[in-house]
Design an enzyme around this catalytic site. Sequence first.
Site, PDB file in Angstrom:
ATOM      1  N   THR A  97       0.875  -1.148   0.028  1.00 44.93           N
ATOM      2  CA  THR A  97       0.076   0.141   0.018  1.00 44.93           C
ATOM      3  C   THR A  97       1.071   1.346  -0.029  1.00 44.93           C
ATOM      4  O   THR A  97       0.557   2.554  -0.195  1.00 44.93           O
ATOM      5  CB  THR A  97      -0.797   0.210   1.094  1.00 44.93           C
ATOM      6  OG1 THR A  97      -0.161  -0.044   2.536  1.00 44.93           O
ATOM      7  CG2 THR A  97      -1.973  -1.134   1.129  1.00 44.93           C
ATOM      8  N   LYS A  98       1.997   1.244   0.329  1.00 49.78           N
ATOM      9  CA  LYS A  98       2.916   2.447   0.077  1.00 49.78           C
ATOM     10  C   LYS A  98       3.196   3.063  -1.405  1.00 49.78           C
ATOM     11  O   LYS A  98       2.795   2.311  -2.331  1.00 49.78           O
ATOM     12  CB  LYS A  98       4.405   1.947   0.768  1.00 49.78           C
ATOM     13  CG  LYS A  98       4.396   1.415   1.840  1.00 49.78           C
ATOM     14  CD  LYS A  98       3.935   2.377   3.142  1.00 49.78           C
ATOM     15  CE  LYS A  98       3.970   1.820   4.559  1.00 49.78           C
ATOM     16  NZ  LYS A  98       2.963   1.119   5.011  1.00 49.78           N
ATOM     17  N   ASN A  99       3.495   4.321  -1.302  1.00 46.48           N
ATOM     18  CA  ASN A  99       3.782   4.795  -2.686  1.00 46.48           C
ATOM     19  C   ASN A  99       4.845   4.007  -3.435  1.00 46.48           C
ATOM     20  O   ASN A  99       4.588   3.973  -4.810  1.00 46.48           O
ATOM     21  CB  ASN A  99       4.470   6.260  -2.380  1.00 46.48           C
ATOM     22  CG  ASN A  99       3.420   6.937  -1.934  1.00 46.48           C
ATOM     23  OD1 ASN A  99       2.462   6.596  -1.177  1.00 46.48           O
ATOM     24  ND2 ASN A  99       3.857   8.526  -2.121  1.00 46.48           N
TER      25      ASN A  99
END
Length: 390
Positions: free
Chosen positions: A196-198
Amino acid sequence: MNAPLGSAGKTSNVPLLDVNRGNAPLREEFIAALTRVVDSGRFLFGPDVTQLERSVAERCEVEHAIGCASGSDALLLALMALDITDYDEVIVPSFTFFATASAVTRVGATPVFVDIAPATFNLDPACLERAITSRTKAIIAVHLFGQCADMTSILAIAKAHNIPVIEDAAQAIDAKHGGKPACSMGTIGCLSFYPTKNLGGMGDGGMLTTNDGALAERLRLFAAHGMNPRYHHRVIGINSRLDTLQAAVLNVKLQHLAQWGQQRTQNALGYHAGLTSSGLHHTLGLPIALPGNEHVWNQYTVRIPNGQRNMVKQRLNEAGIGSEVYYPIPLHLQECYRSLGYRPGSLPETERAAEEVLSLPIFPELTSAEQQTVIARLDELLLPRRAMAA
């Protein structure tokens, strides 16, 4: 902005995050990269890991980057390499993901929770100095939601007391403060590649950064069971390696990170314009990027005061719109830290944020129509309250 919601009175689905939408255009590149790893048989310590470490070091403007198994492990390894142990104290914000504090506990030290600055949700330097004692051996500054903490002030205080600073940049790769990238300012930087991180992988993964060559070697040592050379254990470490398969995927995605960052910024600007033009900014607390900061918008987090947050979240969910509360229970009030003696009211800004925050969809592929749907639904939900306040 009372846009129509359709004949059934419901919106089409707007997810909080659509990982598949982001990955789909790169599918063939992923398959090619993964195939090369499979054919090589180098599932650990492969060339893709070395390439990713070099690329991240260059991007963060540091001398060294060391892959590890997760962002949580990165925090743990940073504390281990700094010899943080029993009876030591580590200052951390309470408004953050649990891993920030649990890493401190896992090395036997005590987390000392401090309050946040309400404008950024990050550690408040004004509270930092008061928390320092003779037992303080490190400070963890979290760059929450994609915006750097006030590292200028934090580093000045830390330097005056000769305390190392760990940057928890799990949500903030490519963010900057005063022109300096996240993970370049403190003693050690920690990154997460959770999906879910950039910059997210296809599973867990993490990275550590530092400009100190000797410290980089200690980080590698602790991540490899403290073993160097083989079967010679100089310290008691852990098993924390970045798999080559994850690195191969991340090398593909890293080429697109700047573009995705621009799209996130455009989405943030779109929310600001839409929520302002509708008058919702009088009801909602809108997030801001402080002067001198480059925000990368891992989350677009608004404040919904007056006890209305949970109602709004529920109604958005009923309308098919994703949202999330990061984080509903501050760490200082978690059951596992009850023995530390914190009580409701101990950290008022942290506790207020926990009651008010709501993160809206801001992933790069979010369409303008989807964003307008979110704004329109918020407008409908909050219009009665705005009318009462008028």
